[in-house]
Design a protein around this motif. Structure first.
Motif, PDB file in Angstrom:
ATOM      1  N   GLU A  29       0.704  -1.282   0.016  1.00 43.92           N
ATOM      2  CA  GLU A  29       0.086   0.054   0.059  1.00 43.92           C
ATOM      3  C   GLU A  29       0.772   1.479  -0.036  1.00 43.92           C
ATOM      4  N   CYS A  30       2.086   1.208   0.814  1.00 40.58           N
ATOM      5  CA  CYS A  30       2.758   2.489   0.684  1.00 40.58           C
ATOM      6  C   CYS A  30       3.480   2.453  -0.386  1.00 40.58           C
ATOM      7  N   GLU A  31       3.816   1.549  -1.163  1.00 43.15           N
ATOM      8  CA  GLU A  31       4.214   1.708  -2.665  1.00 43.15           C
ATOM      9  C   GLU A  31       3.348   2.398  -3.531  1.00 43.15           C
ATOM     10  N   HIS A  32       2.039   1.827  -3.362  1.00 45.22           N
ATOM     11  CA  HIS A  32       1.043   2.345  -4.298  1.00 45.22           C
ATOM     12  C   HIS A  32       1.024   3.999  -3.962  1.00 45.22           C
ATOM     13  N   LYS A  33       0.929   4.317  -2.796  1.00 42.84           N
ATOM     14  CA  LYS A  33       0.825   5.677  -2.491  1.00 42.84           C
ATOM     15  C   LYS A  33       1.836   6.552  -3.192  1.00 42.84           C
ATOM     16  N   GLU A  34       3.118   6.046  -2.944  1.00 41.72           N
ATOM     17  CA  GLU A  34       4.212   6.724  -3.632  1.00 41.72           C
ATOM     18  C   GLU A  34       4.181   7.022  -5.087  1.00 41.72           C
ATOM     19  N   ILE A  35       3.724   5.722  -5.948  1.00 42.36           N
ATOM     20  CA  ILE A  35       3.678   5.764  -7.278  1.00 42.36           C
ATOM     21  C   ILE A  35       2.576   6.588  -7.754  1.00 42.36           C
ATOM     22  N   LEU A  36       1.352   6.881  -6.754  1.00 40.53           N
ATOM     23  CA  LEU A  36       0.239   7.667  -7.058  1.00 40.53           C
ATOM     24  C   LEU A  36       0.839   9.264  -6.755  1.00 40.53           C
ATOM     25  N   LYS A  37       1.290   9.246  -5.798  1.00 39.98           N
ATOM     26  CA  LYS A  37       2.051  10.586  -5.668  1.00 39.98           C
ATOM     27  C   LYS A  37       2.989  11.438  -6.859  1.00 39.98           C
ATOM     28  N   TYR A  38       3.660  10.421  -7.283  1.00 43.77           N
ATOM     29  CA  TYR A  38       4.582  10.790  -8.691  1.00 43.77           C
ATOM     30  C   TYR A  38       3.374  11.074  -9.687  1.00 43.77           C
ATOM     31  N   ARG A  39       2.547  10.052  -9.902  1.00 39.13           N
ATOM     32  CA  ARG A  39       1.863  10.126 -11.126  1.00 39.13           C
ATOM     33  C   ARG A  39       1.025  11.491 -10.980  1.00 39.13           C
ATOM     34  N   ASN A  40       0.534  11.799  -9.826  1.00 37.01           N
ATOM     35  CA  ASN A  40      -0.489  13.130  -9.776  1.00 37.01           C
ATOM     36  C   ASN A  40       0.440  14.346  -9.634  1.00 37.01           C
ATOM     37  N   ASP A  41       1.788  14.144  -9.523  1.00 35.33           N
ATOM     38  CA  ASP A  41       2.484  15.527  -9.818  1.00 35.33           C
ATOM     39  C   ASP A  41       2.288  16.239 -11.155  1.00 35.33           C
ATOM     40  N   LEU A  42       2.204  17.434 -10.991  1.00 28.13           N
ATOM     41  CA  LEU A  42       2.006  18.316 -12.059  1.00 28.13           C
ATOM     42  C   LEU A  42       3.085  18.014 -13.221  1.00 28.13           C
ATOM     43  N   ARG A  43       4.222  17.843 -12.607  1.00 24.67           N
ATOM     44  CA  ARG A  43       5.438  17.540 -13.933  1.00 24.67           C
ATOM     45  C   ARG A  43       5.156  16.454 -14.602  1.00 24.67           C
ATOM     46  N   VAL A  44       4.545  15.427 -13.932  1.00 33.33           N
ATOM     47  CA  VAL A  44       4.331  14.166 -14.555  1.00 33.33           C
ATOM     48  C   VAL A  44       2.833  14.218 -15.300  1.00 33.33           C
ATOM     49  N   LYS A  45       1.827  14.231 -14.604  1.00 33.49           N
ATOM     50  CA  LYS A  45       0.374  14.354 -15.373  1.00 33.49           C
ATOM     51  C   LYS A  45       0.384  15.136 -16.434  1.00 33.49           C
ATOM     52  N   SER A  46       1.234  16.260 -16.554  1.00 33.85           N
ATOM     53  CA  SER A  46       0.914  17.209 -17.687  1.00 33.85           C
ATOM     54  C   SER A  46       1.229  16.488 -18.921  1.00 33.85           C
ATOM     55  N   ASN A  47       2.091  15.603 -18.791  1.00 35.68           N
ATOM     56  CA  ASN A  47       2.423  14.855 -20.001  1.00 35.68           C
ATOM     57  C   ASN A  47       1.830  13.486 -20.463  1.00 35.68           C
ATOM     58  N   LEU A  48       0.493  13.226 -19.530  1.00 41.98           N
ATOM     59  CA  LEU A  48      -0.193  12.076 -19.909  1.00 41.98           C
ATOM     60  C   LEU A  48      -1.552  12.573 -20.303  1.00 41.98           C
ATOM     61  N   TYR A  49      -2.221  11.591 -20.839  1.00 36.33           N
ATOM     62  CA  TYR A  49      -3.561  11.661 -21.573  1.00 36.33           C
ATOM     63  C   TYR A  49      -4.617  12.048 -20.472  1.00 36.33           C
ATOM     64  N   ASN A  50      -4.617  11.363 -19.229  1.00 35.87           N
ATOM     65  CA  ASN A  50      -5.552  11.628 -18.247  1.00 35.87           C
ATOM     66  C   ASN A  50      -4.863  12.468 -17.078  1.00 35.87           C
ATOM     67  N   GLN A  51      -5.222  13.855 -17.167  1.00 38.66           N
ATOM     68  CA  GLN A  51      -4.417  14.566 -16.290  1.00 38.66           C
ATOM     69  C   GLN A  51      -5.103  15.115 -15.010  1.00 38.66           C
ATOM     70  N   HIS A  52      -6.218  14.323 -14.714  1.00 36.05           N
ATOM     71  CA  HIS A  52      -6.785  14.896 -13.439  1.00 36.05           C
ATOM     72  C   HIS A  52      -6.263  14.251 -12.429  1.00 36.05           C
ATOM     73  N   GLU A  53      -6.557  14.694 -11.264  1.00 36.44           N
ATOM     74  CA  GLU A  53      -5.885  14.197  -9.878  1.00 36.44           C
ATOM     75  C   GLU A  53      -6.730  12.690  -9.623  1.00 36.44           C
ATOM     76  N   ILE A  54      -6.053  11.825  -9.483  1.00 34.49           N
ATOM     77  CA  ILE A  54      -6.285  10.068  -9.261  1.00 34.49           C
ATOM     78  C   ILE A  54      -6.495  10.238  -7.891  1.00 34.49           C
ATOM     79  N   SER A  55      -7.567   9.752  -7.265  1.00 34.95           N
ATOM     80  CA  SER A  55      -7.487   9.251  -5.641  1.00 34.95           C
ATOM     81  C   SER A  55      -7.091   7.989  -5.624  1.00 34.95           C
ATOM     82  N   PHE A  56      -6.796   7.732  -4.343  1.00 35.73           N
ATOM     83  CA  PHE A  56      -6.418   6.409  -3.977  1.00 35.73           C
ATOM     84  C   PHE A  56      -7.306   5.402  -4.412  1.00 35.73           C
TER      85      PHE A  56
END
Length: 173
Positions: A29-56
């Motif tokens: 679970e802690c690793e999922h939270k870490e991956i999600l934090k990186y994915r939701n970072d503006l520097r990452v999600k701005s280059n993805l198709y799905n740019q909304h904030e993803i909940s846990f």
């Protein structure tokens, strides 16, 4: 799964690096939270198709869906137990795979994109045995386009996704 990756060129000191690929379905679970934090970072999600904030909960439901979808594989890439990025593979057919990746945006180390690209190429061509690797990237993301070109990816054309122009690229083995 551990993969020994040779890193050469560009005046690098490292000749080999051992990286761990851990399937999203096996993460704690802690690793999922870490991956999600990186994915939701503006520097990452701005280059993805799905740019909304993803909940846990949304992330967890996605990971659950991966358990029942043999056409998608998502991996956390670790070095010395630290997540340095994420790679994903979508099987278009037996010989063609689409991939994407993102790096841990908080790392202050250059060249992580190159490492993620190399591990993706090795996995797709040597472990999966695919003959063609495809990707899509926003035309505005020049650094990533240039990275792919350095590895021999060729442009297959562009398309419009929403209001953004997307470059389709591929590499044949």
């Amino acid at each position: 799964m551990q993969i020994l990756l040779l890193v050469r060129g560009g005046g690098q000191i490292i000749d080999a690096i051992c990286l761990e690929l851990e399937n999203y379905v096996d993460l704690r679970e802690c690793e999922h939270k870490e991956i999600l934090k990186y994915r939701n970072d503006l520097r990452v999600k701005s280059n993805l198709y799905n740019q909304h904030e993803i909940s846990f909960n949304e992330h967890f439901a996605f990971v659950e869906s991966l358990k029942h979808n043999p056409n998608k594989q998502y991996f956390a890439i670790k070095f010395c137990s630290q997540i340095i990025g994420s790679v994903n593979f979508i099987f278009r057919n037996a010989k063609e795979v689409e991939f994407g990746f993102f790096a841990n945006p908080n790392l202050k180390v250059g060249g992580i994109g190159r490492v993620l690209e190399q591990i993706s190429l090795f996995y797709v061509f040597h472990i999966l045995g695919a003959k063609r690797l495809c990707l899509e990237v926003f035309c505005s993301n020049k650094a990533v386009i240039n990275l792919h070109k350095k590895f021999g990816f060729l442009s297959n054309g562009t398309k419009l996704v929403g209001n953004k122009e997307v470059l389709e690229m591929s590499l044949k083995r």
